[in-house]
Motif scaffolding. Structure first.
Motif, short mmCIF file in Angstrom:
data_model
loop_
_atom_site.label_atom_id
_atom_site.label_comp_id
_atom_site.label_asym_id
_atom_site.label_seq_id
_atom_site.Cartn_x
_atom_site.Cartn_y
_atom_site.Cartn_z
N VAL A 1 60.59 37.48 46.50
CA VAL A 1 59.80 37.33 47.72
C VAL A 1 59.65 35.84 47.99
CG1 VAL A 1 57.58 37.74 48.83
CG2 VAL A 1 58.55 39.48 47.34
N TRP A 2 60.08 35.45 49.17
CA TRP A 2 59.99 34.03 49.55
C TRP A 2 59.89 33.96 51.07
CZ3 TRP A 2 63.55 30.45 51.95
CH2 TRP A 2 63.16 29.11 51.86
N ARG A 3 58.92 33.16 51.54
CA ARG A 3 58.68 33.03 52.97
C ARG A 3 58.52 34.39 53.64
NH1 ARG A 3 61.98 27.84 55.51
NH2 ARG A 3 60.96 26.27 54.22
N GLN A 4 57.75 35.23 52.99
CA GLN A 4 57.40 36.55 53.52
C GLN A 4 58.59 37.50 53.65
OE1 GLN A 4 54.72 36.49 56.90
NE2 GLN A 4 54.27 34.32 56.57
N GLN A 5 59.64 37.22 52.91
CA GLN A 5 60.80 38.10 52.94
C GLN A 5 61.24 38.46 51.53
OE1 GLN A 5 64.03 36.64 55.33
NE2 GLN A 5 62.85 36.69 57.23
N LEU A 6 61.65 39.73 51.37
CA LEU A 6 62.15 40.24 50.10
C LEU A 6 63.67 40.24 50.14
CD1 LEU A 6 61.64 41.65 47.35
CD2 LEU A 6 61.61 43.82 48.59
N SER A 7 64.29 39.54 49.20
CA SER A 7 65.74 39.41 49.17
C SER A 7 66.28 39.80 47.81
CB SER A 7 66.17 37.97 49.49
OG SER A 7 65.69 37.55 50.75
N ILE A 8 67.56 40.14 47.77
CA ILE A 8 68.24 40.51 46.53
C ILE A 8 69.28 39.44 46.21
CG2 ILE A 8 69.72 42.20 45.39
CD1 ILE A 8 68.47 44.32 47.19
N LEU B 1 66.78 24.46 57.08
CA LEU B 1 67.75 25.55 57.22
C LEU B 1 67.32 26.82 56.51
CD1 LEU B 1 70.97 23.39 56.68
CD2 LEU B 1 70.12 24.29 58.84
N SER B 2 66.09 26.81 55.95
CA SER B 2 65.53 27.99 55.27
C SER B 2 66.45 28.49 54.16
CB SER B 2 65.26 29.12 56.28
OG SER B 2 64.30 28.71 57.23
N VAL B 3 66.99 27.58 53.39
CA VAL B 3 67.81 27.96 52.24
C VAL B 3 66.87 28.34 51.08
CG1 VAL B 3 69.57 27.22 50.60
CG2 VAL B 3 69.66 26.42 52.96
N PRO B 4 66.92 29.57 50.59
CA PRO B 4 66.01 29.98 49.51
C PRO B 4 66.21 29.12 48.26
CG PRO B 4 67.10 31.89 50.48
CD PRO B 4 67.79 30.68 51.03
N PRO B 5 65.16 28.95 47.48
CA PRO B 5 65.26 28.10 46.29
C PRO B 5 66.38 28.50 45.34
CG PRO B 5 62.97 28.67 46.73
CD PRO B 5 63.79 29.48 47.66
N TRP B 6 66.61 29.81 45.17
CA TRP B 6 67.62 30.26 44.22
C TRP B 6 69.04 30.01 44.71
CZ3 TRP B 6 64.07 33.30 46.72
CH2 TRP B 6 64.55 34.14 47.72
N GLU B 7 69.20 29.65 45.99
CA GLU B 7 70.51 29.32 46.52
C GLU B 7 70.76 27.82 46.54
OE1 GLU B 7 71.22 31.16 50.27
OE2 GLU B 7 70.87 33.21 49.53
N ARG B 8 69.84 27.06 45.98
CA ARG B 8 69.95 25.60 45.98
C ARG B 8 70.51 25.06 44.66
NH1 ARG B 8 63.97 24.04 48.51
NH2 ARG B 8 64.06 25.50 50.29
N THR B 9 70.95 25.98 43.79
CA THR B 9 71.37 25.56 42.45
C THR B 9 72.86 25.25 42.35
OG1 THR B 9 71.66 27.87 41.81
CG2 THR B 9 69.52 26.88 41.38
#
Length: 436
Positions: free
Chosen positions: A316-323, A389-397
């Motif tokens: 859950v990040w920025r009010q959205q649930l992602s896989i 660009l609203s890149v989720p933290p887990w995609e910044r690695t």
């Protein structure tokens, strides 16, 4: 013999012949009858046999030779795969299910290699009855009690799996095999009652048959009713998801609002969303734990949740649930620009020179890096670009792609226009996830 007429020795179960069909051929009674009947119905040039050695029994190595000989006798193409287990199989839980999943994946991989669009499995009415009983013992819901479908598209719609024998009993298949004097293998593991399915087959089914001789067809009919009910539940879920889903993610606030109004509908929508992403259904206990965590969120902009499920992570990040993948691994790849009139990329000359001199390399972030991703714009830090660009933290690695000492590209952000051109032959870099 009346039973022979029940076998699909025609195209009545819906396959449109335009290429070959593949039969999952274990060498046992069921798949031997399926292979024989399909060759009789469609001709040897349209049928292929696929065998998977599951690696769980030493004797199973001999089955490859048996299956290859049958295929040769029928003048059809044959392929096989052998499974290598990294784990100690004697210590694995639910070994039956794991072996089925691995075998199924191997069959689909062979279909892809041979460009097969139709894969036939030999499950019959007895198998369907056993599956429904197993699901009942596990406390399964509507979807589980739908059991095995007669037809299903898999591999992103590239392969259709068929089960043409679901209305036929094992006794009828055996009568067919003996009439045509077919040879088949008896798997000794089918007698091992430590496996729940074998216990049901050997001990429970004979008792049930004494009081309800028609139980197989009755359970098959029930499975169809459950399947229709599940289809309606899926349609309802998709109506609800239309107001909740954004791209591949779920908005938390509308999801919680739906749950406040109707817990069952919200759970149904969440289950459907997981299925659409290719994930297994979570247990009721796990779903309840997720709802409890979401109920505890105080500030949906700042609080972050993550749950591990089916080899992935739900975040859950920025009010959205992602896989996301549990472990994101990938590599940088270059491709020529698809549209020569639009977009920025590394010029052909610079790309060839950098490749030859090994100036292209990866580097980890250290903080404070800046680049320009659009002409006539300011150079900005990666932190600001990720946020904008609203890149989720887990995609910044993902590692940075460097050209010498300068950043050339950043995953989820784009190319550094200071090093690129917007005309002439040029190459664009993409961060590509490795397939699991």
């Amino acid at each position: 013999m009346a039973s022979l007429k029940t076998l699909p020795l025609n195209n009545s179960f819906g396959i449109e012949m335009g290429g070959r069909i593949a039969v999952a051929f274990s060498g046992g009674l069921d798949s031997t009858v399926l292979l024989h009947s399909m060759v009789a119905a469609h001709g040897h040039e349209h049928v292929m046999a696929l065998h998977v050695h599951h690696g769980l029994q030493e004797i199973a190595k001999d089955w490859i030779a048996h299956c290859a000989k049958i295929a040769q006798d029928y003048d059809i193409e044959f392929d096989h795969r052998s499974i290598s287990w990294k784990e100690n199989t004697t210590e694995l839980n639910n070994l039956e299910a794991r072996a089925r999943a691995v075998r199924y994946q191997a069959l689909l991989e062979m279909c892809e290699v041979h460009q097969i669009e139709h894969l036939l499995l030999a499950h019959h009415q007895d198998d369907q009855a056993e599956t429904i009983l197993l699901q009942l013992f596990r406390g399964a819901g509507v979807q589980g009690l739908s059991a095995m479908p007669s037809q299903k598209e898999v591999s992103m719609g590239k392969v259709t799996v068929w089960r043409p024998f679901l209305e036929i009993t094992r006794a009828e298949l055996e009568a067919y095999a003996r009439f045509y004097q077919l040879e088949w293998i008896e798997d000794p593991s089918n007698q091992d009652e430590k496996f729940t399915r074998n216990f049901i087959r050997q001990q429970l089914i004979p008792l049930i048959e004494e009081v309800a001789p028609q139980f197989r067809s009755n359970l098959s009919r029930s499975a169809k009713h459950f399947s229709r009910a599940q289809r309606l539940l899926d349609q309802l879920a998709e109506i609800d998801l239309a107001t909740i889903q954004v791209k591949q993610s779920l908005q938390i606030k509308p999801l919680i609002k739906l749950r406040s109004a109707d817990v069952d509908r919200a759970t149904n929508a969440l289950r459907r969303w997981l299925a659409m992403q290719g994930l297994r259904m979570p247990s009721e206990e796990r779903l309840n734990a997720w709802w409890l965590d979401m109920d505890r969120l105080k500030d949906l902009d700042d609080q972050r949740l993550s749950w591990q499920h089916d080899g992935h992570v739900l975040r859950v990040w920025r009010q959205q649930l992602s896989i996301v993948d549990k472990n994101i691994e990938g590599h940088w790849v270059f491709q020529p620009l698809a549209d020569p009139l639009q977009g920025w990329g590394l010029s052909e000359k610079d790309y060839q020179e950098a490749s030859a001199t090994q100036r292209l390399h990866e580097a980890e972030r250290v903080g404070g890096e800046k680049l320009r991703i659009a002409p006539k714009s300011a150079r900005k830090t990666l932190k600001n670009l990720f946020q904008e660009l609203s890149v989720p933290p887990w995609e910044r690695t993902a590692p940075l792609l460097m050209l010498g000492e300068e950043i050339l590209a950043v995953a989820g952000v784009g190319m550094n226009v200071d090093l690129c051109m917007n005309a002439g032959p040029r190459w664009v870099a993409h961060w590509e996830l490795l397939e699991k």
